[in-house]
Scaffold this active site. Structure first.
Site, PDB file in Angstrom:
ATOM      1  N   LYS A   8     -25.868  22.777  59.957  1.00 39.17           N
ATOM      2  CA  LYS A   8     -27.138  23.686  59.550  1.00 39.17           C
ATOM      3  C   LYS A   8     -27.660  24.082  60.826  1.00 39.17           C
ATOM      4  O   LYS A   8     -27.341  23.179  62.166  1.00 39.17           O
ATOM      5  CB  LYS A   8     -28.077  22.856  58.797  1.00 39.17           C
ATOM      6  CG  LYS A   8     -28.778  21.569  59.602  1.00 39.17           C
ATOM      7  CD  LYS A   8     -29.644  21.669  60.768  1.00 39.17           C
ATOM      8  CE  LYS A   8     -30.025  20.247  61.273  1.00 39.17           C
ATOM      9  NZ  LYS A   8     -31.066  20.758  62.801  1.00 39.17           N
ATOM     10  N   PRO A  91     -20.041  19.286  66.353  1.00 38.29           N
ATOM     11  CA  PRO A  91     -20.322  18.438  67.542  1.00 38.29           C
ATOM     12  C   PRO A  91     -21.451  17.390  67.254  1.00 38.29           C
ATOM     13  O   PRO A  91     -22.379  17.634  66.423  1.00 38.29           O
ATOM     14  CB  PRO A  91     -20.813  19.451  68.416  1.00 38.29           C
ATOM     15  CG  PRO A  91     -19.935  20.721  68.074  1.00 38.29           C
ATOM     16  CD  PRO A  91     -19.937  20.682  66.790  1.00 38.29           C
ATOM     17  N   GLY A  93     -24.892  15.191  68.205  1.00 34.72           N
ATOM     18  CA  GLY A  93     -25.965  15.281  69.111  1.00 34.72           C
ATOM     19  C   GLY A  93     -26.301  16.699  69.578  1.00 34.72           C
ATOM     20  O   GLY A  93     -26.897  16.863  70.719  1.00 34.72           O
ATOM     21  N   ALA A  94     -26.072  17.623  68.753  1.00 37.32           N
ATOM     22  CA  ALA A  94     -26.256  19.076  69.164  1.00 37.32           C
ATOM     23  C   ALA A  94     -27.359  19.671  68.295  1.00 37.32           C
ATOM     24  O   ALA A  94     -27.696  20.768  68.485  1.00 37.32           O
ATOM     25  CB  ALA A  94     -24.552  19.879  68.907  1.00 37.32           C
ATOM     26  N   GLY A  95     -28.017  19.066  67.353  1.00 36.72           N
ATOM     27  CA  GLY A  95     -29.178  19.547  66.712  1.00 36.72           C
ATOM     28  C   GLY A  95     -28.289  20.345  65.488  1.00 36.72           C
ATOM     29  O   GLY A  95     -29.049  21.276  64.778  1.00 36.72           O
ATOM     30  N   GLY A  97     -27.050  18.812  62.568  1.00 37.45           N
ATOM     31  CA  GLY A  97     -26.891  17.895  61.535  1.00 37.45           C
ATOM     32  C   GLY A  97     -25.488  17.337  60.968  1.00 37.45           C
ATOM     33  O   GLY A  97     -25.775  17.049  59.734  1.00 37.45           O
ATOM     34  N   GLY A  99     -23.954  14.392  61.375  1.00 43.59           N
ATOM     35  CA  GLY A  99     -24.103  13.305  60.701  1.00 43.59           C
ATOM     36  C   GLY A  99     -24.810  13.005  59.220  1.00 43.59           C
ATOM     37  O   GLY A  99     -24.294  12.384  58.418  1.00 43.59           O
ATOM     38  N   SER A 100     -25.959  13.786  59.434  1.00 41.31           N
ATOM     39  CA  SER A 100     -26.796  13.961  57.981  1.00 41.31           C
ATOM     40  C   SER A 100     -25.967  14.653  56.986  1.00 41.31           C
ATOM     41  O   SER A 100     -25.978  14.122  55.832  1.00 41.31           O
ATOM     42  CB  SER A 100     -28.225  14.674  58.431  1.00 41.31           C
ATOM     43  OG  SER A 100     -28.904  14.175  59.255  1.00 41.31           O
ATOM     44  N   ASP A 133     -32.943  14.678  58.106  1.00 42.55           N
ATOM     45  CA  ASP A 133     -32.250  16.058  57.960  1.00 42.55           C
ATOM     46  C   ASP A 133     -31.355  15.805  56.691  1.00 42.55           C
ATOM     47  O   ASP A 133     -30.857  16.884  56.204  1.00 42.55           O
ATOM     48  CB  ASP A 133     -31.486  16.487  59.226  1.00 42.55           C
ATOM     49  CG  ASP A 133     -32.257  16.882  60.315  1.00 42.55           C
ATOM     50  OD1 ASP A 133     -33.431  17.269  60.056  1.00 42.55           O
ATOM     51  OD2 ASP A 133     -31.594  17.254  61.374  1.00 42.55           O
TER      52      ASP A 133
END
Length: 268
Positions: A8, A91, A93-95, A97, A99-100, A133
């Site tokens: 996202k 990627p 830690g990129a903002g 989402g 992992g979410s 998220d």
């Protein structure tokens, strides 16, 4: 059984209040994009998690995919153990989402595979327990989000006639650090209204509160944003608390875009 969790982006992000529980209230617009991981669940098996692609940091038992299984197991004691394999492409830690998305897709996959008969609303409730998220990836369509990001309102936003360039410079921005540098405030105009304006006007209407502190610490991100505009983006922004930068371009008008060779660039 294989699914492809997508990423996202955040279109606008305002931190509006620090809550008594230590979390923050915010408003943002989540928009799904087709950059995906691959997630496979094999049954029957013993509960295991394996990965490939981008290495996932941390202890395996803390992975959100396993946490999603354990969360359902609490209410469905007969839920079988499964083998989970994640091929990581989004990627970290990129903002974006990633992992979410993986966690939310596991919830849906287990619900469908083992006929748990959970409704979308129930799945959203489970997902919200895993992360702010995560809930978005249950409906997985454009939403105006408030609360911690788990209160979702679908909006009529269709960007199919636009192209996206995602630039990830390999910088990991700690979300807690970023929140600590924000002074919460309610914006003069809600994103719910601004997002429905023409995309060409977003440059002056829609902002991300995290850009100022993150750009101060990582000026190369501000440079990427400037370069996206120089290449013809009608709107450029940082996604979430970073560090992925997003440029929105007229459809099929992306040509000759080059960035630092150490950056990952995705054209969608």
């Amino acid at each position: 059984m294989i699914v492809f969790p997508n990423c996202k982006i955040n279109l606008g992000l305002h931190v509006t209040r620090k809550r008594p529980d230590g979390f923050h209230d915010l408003e943002t617009v989540f928009y799904p994009l087709p950059l995906t991981d691959a997630l496979e669940v094999i049954t029957p098996g013993t509960l295991t998690f394996t990965g490939s692609g981008i290495p996932v940091p941390g202890n395996t038992e803390d992975n959100l995919c396993l946490k999603a299984w354990h969360l359902l197991k609490q209410d469905f004691p007969l839920l079988p153990e499964v083998n989970i394999h994640l091929h990581k492409h989004i990627p970290i830690g990129a903002g974006l989402g990633g992992g979410s998305a993986d966690a939310a897709f596991i919830l849906q996959l287990l619900n469908n595979r083992f006929e748990l008969s959970l409704t979308e609303e129930q799945l959203i409730t489970y997902a919200a327990k895993l992360g702010s998220d995560c809930a978005f990836f249950i409906p997985n369509k454009p939403c105006y989000a408030t609360g911690r990001g788990e209160i979702l309102e679908p909006i009529p936003l269709n960007l199919d006639n636009w192209s996206f360039v995602l630039v990830y410079p390999g910088i990991h921005v700690n979300t807690g650090w970023a929140f600590g540098r924000i002074t919460p405030k309610v914006p003069a105009q809600s994103l719910r209204d601004s997002i429905l304006a023409p995309v060409e006007s977003w440059k002056t209407l829609i902002s991300n509160d995290f850009e100022a502190p993150v750009f101060s610490a990582h000026p190369e991100l501000a440079q990427i944003k400037d370069e996206l505009y120089a290449y013809g983006a009608v709107y450029a922004t940082m996604s979430g608390s970073g560090s992925a930068m997003v440029g929105i371009f007229p459809k099929n008008k992306i040509a000759g875009i080059t960035f630092n060779t150490g950056y990952k660039v995705f054209i969608l």
